[in-house]
Design a protein around this motif. Structure first.
Motif, PDB file in Angstrom:
ATOM      1  N   THR A  52      -7.042   1.516  13.670  1.00 55.50           N
ATOM      2  CA  THR A  52      -6.987   2.961  13.431  1.00 55.50           C
ATOM      3  C   THR A  52      -8.375   3.532  13.182  1.00 55.50           C
TER       4      THR A  52
ATOM      5  N   ARG B   9       1.227  -2.768  -7.064  1.00 53.88           N
ATOM      6  CA  ARG B   9       0.656  -3.631  -8.115  1.00 53.88           C
ATOM      7  C   ARG B   9       0.745  -2.886  -9.451  1.00 53.88           C
TER       8      ARG B   9
ATOM      9  N   ARG C 207      -5.055  12.591   1.323  1.00 50.69           N
ATOM     10  CA  ARG C 207      -6.294  11.802   1.378  1.00 50.69           C
ATOM     11  C   ARG C 207      -7.085  12.035   0.086  1.00 50.69           C
TER      12      ARG C 207
ATOM     13  N   LEU D 287      -0.466  -2.176   4.670  1.00 52.06           N
ATOM     14  CA  LEU D 287      -1.409  -1.055   4.581  1.00 52.06           C
ATOM     15  C   LEU D 287      -2.305  -1.185   3.355  1.00 52.06           C
ATOM     16  N   ALA D 288      -2.030  -2.155   2.498  1.00 55.09           N
ATOM     17  CA  ALA D 288      -2.816  -2.298   1.268  1.00 55.09           C
ATOM     18  C   ALA D 288      -4.197  -2.836   1.594  1.00 55.09           C
TER      19      ALA D 288
ATOM     20  N   SER E 165     -10.041   0.297   0.559  1.00 51.65           N
ATOM     21  CA  SER E 165     -10.228   1.025   1.809  1.00 51.65           C
ATOM     22  C   SER E 165     -11.474   1.927   1.838  1.00 51.65           C
TER      23      SER E 165
ATOM     24  N   ASP F 112      -1.291   6.415   3.779  1.00 54.69           N
ATOM     25  CA  ASP F 112      -0.453   6.008   4.911  1.00 54.69           C
ATOM     26  C   ASP F 112       0.895   5.475   4.435  1.00 54.69           C
ATOM     27  N   GLY F 113       0.875   4.729   3.313  1.00 58.42           N
ATOM     28  CA  GLY F 113       2.117   4.169   2.798  1.00 58.42           C
ATOM     29  C   GLY F 113       3.137   5.255   2.520  1.00 58.42           C
TER      30      GLY F 113
ATOM     31  N   GLY G 241       0.827  -1.217   0.000  1.00 56.92           N
ATOM     32  CA  GLY G 241       0.000   0.000   0.000  1.00 56.92           C
ATOM     33  C   GLY G 241       0.854   1.258   0.000  1.00 56.92           C
TER      34      GLY G 241
ATOM     35  N   ARG H  40       1.942  10.176  -4.881  1.00 57.76           N
ATOM     36  CA  ARG H  40       2.142  10.490  -3.464  1.00 57.76           C
ATOM     37  C   ARG H  40       3.574  10.210  -2.985  1.00 57.76           C
TER      38      ARG H  40
ATOM     39  N   ASN I  53       0.806   5.468 -10.679  1.00 59.02           N
ATOM     40  CA  ASN I  53       0.051   5.941  -9.512  1.00 59.02           C
ATOM     41  C   ASN I  53       1.018   6.293  -8.379  1.00 59.02           C
TER      42      ASN I  53
ATOM     43  N   THR J 129     -10.418   7.117  11.789  1.00 60.17           N
ATOM     44  CA  THR J 129     -10.196   7.920  10.586  1.00 60.17           C
ATOM     45  C   THR J 129      -8.990   8.846  10.748  1.00 60.17           C
TER      46      THR J 129
ATOM     47  N   THR K 149       1.597   3.265  -2.316  1.00 58.60           N
ATOM     48  CA  THR K 149       1.078   4.400  -3.103  1.00 58.60           C
ATOM     49  C   THR K 149      -0.087   5.094  -2.409  1.00 58.60           C
ATOM     50  N   GLY K 150      -0.571   4.539  -1.310  1.00 61.97           N
ATOM     51  CA  GLY K 150      -1.711   5.135  -0.605  1.00 61.97           C
ATOM     52  C   GLY K 150      -1.272   6.231   0.354  1.00 61.97           C
TER      53      GLY K 150
HETATM   54  P1  NAP Z   1      -5.477   4.121   0.571  1.00 63.82           P
HETATM   55  O1  NAP Z   1      -4.942   5.510   0.415  1.00 63.82           O
HETATM   56  O2  NAP Z   1      -6.778   3.772  -0.037  1.00 63.82           O
HETATM   57  O3  NAP Z   1      -4.354   3.124  -0.008  1.00 63.82           O
HETATM   58  C1  NAP Z   1      -4.629   1.763  -0.210  1.00 63.82           C
HETATM   59  C2  NAP Z   1      -3.402   1.122  -0.826  1.00 63.82           C
HETATM   60  O4  NAP Z   1      -3.668  -0.264  -1.034  1.00 63.82           O
HETATM   61  C3  NAP Z   1      -2.993   1.706  -2.183  1.00 63.82           C
HETATM   62  O5  NAP Z   1      -1.580   1.835  -2.215  1.00 63.82           O
HETATM   63  C4  NAP Z   1      -3.447   0.612  -3.148  1.00 63.82           C
HETATM   64  O6  NAP Z   1      -2.692   0.563  -4.336  1.00 63.82           O
HETATM   65  C5  NAP Z   1      -3.159  -0.619  -2.317  1.00 63.82           C
HETATM   66  N1  NAP Z   1      -3.832  -1.810  -2.823  1.00 63.82           N
HETATM   67  C6  NAP Z   1      -5.167  -1.996  -2.992  1.00 63.82           C
HETATM   68  N2  NAP Z   1      -5.397  -3.220  -3.460  1.00 63.82           N
HETATM   69  C7  NAP Z   1      -4.188  -3.844  -3.583  1.00 63.82           C
HETATM   70  C8  NAP Z   1      -3.763  -5.118  -4.029  1.00 63.82           C
HETATM   71  N3  NAP Z   1      -4.646  -6.034  -4.458  1.00 63.82           N
HETATM   72  N4  NAP Z   1      -2.439  -5.430  -4.011  1.00 63.82           N
HETATM   73  C9  NAP Z   1      -1.547  -4.511  -3.612  1.00 63.82           C
HETATM   74  N5  NAP Z   1      -1.878  -3.261  -3.197  1.00 63.82           N
HETATM   75  C10 NAP Z   1      -3.187  -2.941  -3.186  1.00 63.82           C
HETATM   76  O7  NAP Z   1      -5.543   3.730   2.115  1.00 63.82           O
HETATM   77  P2  NAP Z   1      -4.928   4.506   3.383  1.00 63.82           P
HETATM   78  O8  NAP Z   1      -5.852   5.622   3.732  1.00 63.82           O
HETATM   79  O9  NAP Z   1      -3.497   4.763   3.142  1.00 63.82           O
HETATM   80  O10 NAP Z   1      -5.112   3.404   4.502  1.00 63.82           O
HETATM   81  C11 NAP Z   1      -4.070   2.460   4.786  1.00 63.82           C
HETATM   82  C12 NAP Z   1      -4.672   1.234   5.463  1.00 63.82           C
HETATM   83  O11 NAP Z   1      -5.305   1.634   6.682  1.00 63.82           O
HETATM   84  C13 NAP Z   1      -5.756   0.534   4.643  1.00 63.82           C
HETATM   85  O12 NAP Z   1      -5.659  -0.838   4.898  1.00 63.82           O
HETATM   86  C14 NAP Z   1      -7.053   1.076   5.208  1.00 63.82           C
HETATM   87  O13 NAP Z   1      -8.109   0.182   5.014  1.00 63.82           O
HETATM   88  C15 NAP Z   1      -6.667   1.234   6.665  1.00 63.82           C
HETATM   89  N6  NAP Z   1      -7.414   2.283   7.387  1.00 63.82           N
HETATM   90  C16 NAP Z   1      -7.369   3.557   6.935  1.00 63.82           C
HETATM   91  C17 NAP Z   1      -8.052   4.553   7.644  1.00 63.82           C
HETATM   92  C18 NAP Z   1      -7.985   5.993   7.197  1.00 63.82           C
HETATM   93  O14 NAP Z   1      -8.697   6.817   7.784  1.00 63.82           O
HETATM   94  N7  NAP Z   1      -7.166   6.351   6.216  1.00 63.82           N
HETATM   95  C19 NAP Z   1      -8.769   4.220   8.796  1.00 63.82           C
HETATM   96  C20 NAP Z   1      -8.779   2.899   9.224  1.00 63.82           C
HETATM   97  C21 NAP Z   1      -8.079   1.931   8.528  1.00 63.82           C
HETATM   98  P3  NAP Z   1      -3.145   1.309  -5.709  1.00 63.82           P
HETATM   99  O15 NAP Z   1      -2.468   2.653  -5.683  1.00 63.82           O
HETATM  100  O16 NAP Z   1      -2.622   0.392  -6.756  1.00 63.82           O
HETATM  101  O17 NAP Z   1      -4.655   1.384  -5.699  1.00 63.82           O
END
Ligand code: NAP
Length: 322
Positions: free
Chosen positions: A174, A33, A182, A78-79, A82, A13-14, A8, A42, A39, A176, A10-11
């Protein structure tokens, strides 16, 4: 030099976690991926400091190859899919990524690098409609959407691999957390981004749902520091990562608009399409365990978070190089 693998990357948190680990002197690998267009927006500022490795949570062999090749000391998962609303339209795919993806990862660690320390990104969505407030690490899981159900599975698999195979696994539940990185589909960034657009004359109004809805919001930078701290302990454990306080959507709107000299009431309307009723029990995390055992608490206040995001959105909308 310690080695860390982040899924994760590229997301939101990552990207913050990679910054933190690079600053701490880690060799950082990021699982990405393949996509037909780049992508990496970030993490473009980290080019050269992070090694991209190709893999997908849907594909067991790619995970085993990456872990065997990189032999990380720490693995941060972190992937995930989401976005909660999408989990209703794509429930099976959400389970593949968010639930079974974690099984594949845990199996890969067990087989290829059993001494690695593993962080699993759990979510407050596992509590769904909790029967107590604030929630603690002992509050029962009652998820109310496919995303929460998938996260609950992933959480318990991580705990089970710790208990059954003696792997070092930790879950961070975690709440939000937000940042300028974001996506604009999330209400916090939607508000800061639209306020900035209104200030610049690029939008006229902001439509929202229930202004009285309250959330526990913190800054993503604080959250990733907590994730790292969790993996530095002698004994693996699960912790809530939250701000420990709630703010209403109305407070958020007031803070965002007033920070740029606007009166929110001139621009904001309630649209029934976005309206969700008040939650009977508030979703707010108790951070007592994080504070007492790890000495962690958020550094950034709610107002600092809102103002920094509006500021960022104003700059981004006026500076084409950002
Ligand atoms: P995010 O910005 O949506 O990033 C999700 C990441 O997962 C992206 O890098 C995405 O890659 C990757 N991903 C999705 N499917 C994948 C796959 N099949 N194989 C490999 N990579 C894959 O999420 P975030 O906000 O950084 O959150 C990080 C983690 O914390 C997530 O697990 C989320 O569910 C959890 N979380 C977040 C929050 C919050 O408020 N942000 C709260 C509670 C829990 P692509 O760029 O390729 O799509």
């Amino acid at each position: 030099m310690k080695k860390a693998l982040i899924t994760g990357l590229t997301g939101q948190d990552g990207s913050y976690l990679a910054e933190l680990l690079v600053a701490k002197g880690y060799q950082v690998y990021g699982l990405v991926r393949r996509t037909s267009t780049s992508n990496l927006e970030r993490i473009s500022h980290l080019a050269g400091n992070v090694e991209i490795v190709s893999g997908d949570l849907l594909d067991q062999s790619s995970l085993m190859d990456v872990i065997s090749d990189t032999q990380p000391d720490e693995i941060y998962n972190l992937a995930s899919q989401s976005y909660v609303p999408l989990s209703w339209t794509q429930p099976a795919l959400t389970a593949e990524y968010t639930a079974l993806g974690v099984s594949r990862l845990l199996e890969s660690i067990r087989r290829c690098q059993p001494d690695a320390r593993f962080y699993q990104a759990s979510s407050s969505e596992v509590f769904g409609q909790p029967d107590e407030s604030p929630q603690t690490e002992r509050t029962a899981f009652r998820p109310r959407n496919p995303y929460g159900v998938a996260k609950a599975y992933a959480h318990w698999m991580s705990v089970n691999y710790r208990q059954h195979y003696n792997l070092y696994t930790c879950c961070g539940i975690t709440y939000t957390h937000e940042s300028p990185r974001r996506g604009t589909e999330f209400v916090f960034r939607k508000i800061t981004n639209t306020a900035a657009k209104i200030k610049l004359g690029l939008a006229k109004e902001l439509k929202l749902g229930n202004l009285e809805a309250r959330r526990d919001w913190c800054f993503a930078k604080d959250a990733v520091t907590a994730m790292w701290l969790m993996l530095q302990q002698d004994t693996p454990d699960d912790y809530i990562i939250a701000s420990g306080e709630t703010h209403s959507v109305k407070e958020l709107v007031e803070c965002a608009f007033s920070s740029i000299g606007l009166n929110w009431q001139d621009y904001v309307s309630v649209d029934p399409e976005f309206y969700r009723p008040d939650e009977p029990v508030q979703l707010v995390g108790s951070i007592d365990k994080m504070k007492t055992q790890l000495g962690w608490e958020p550094e950034y206040s709610f107002a600092q978070l809102v103002e920094s995001m509006v500021d960022y959105d104003l700059k981004k909308l006026t500076d084409s190089s950002m």
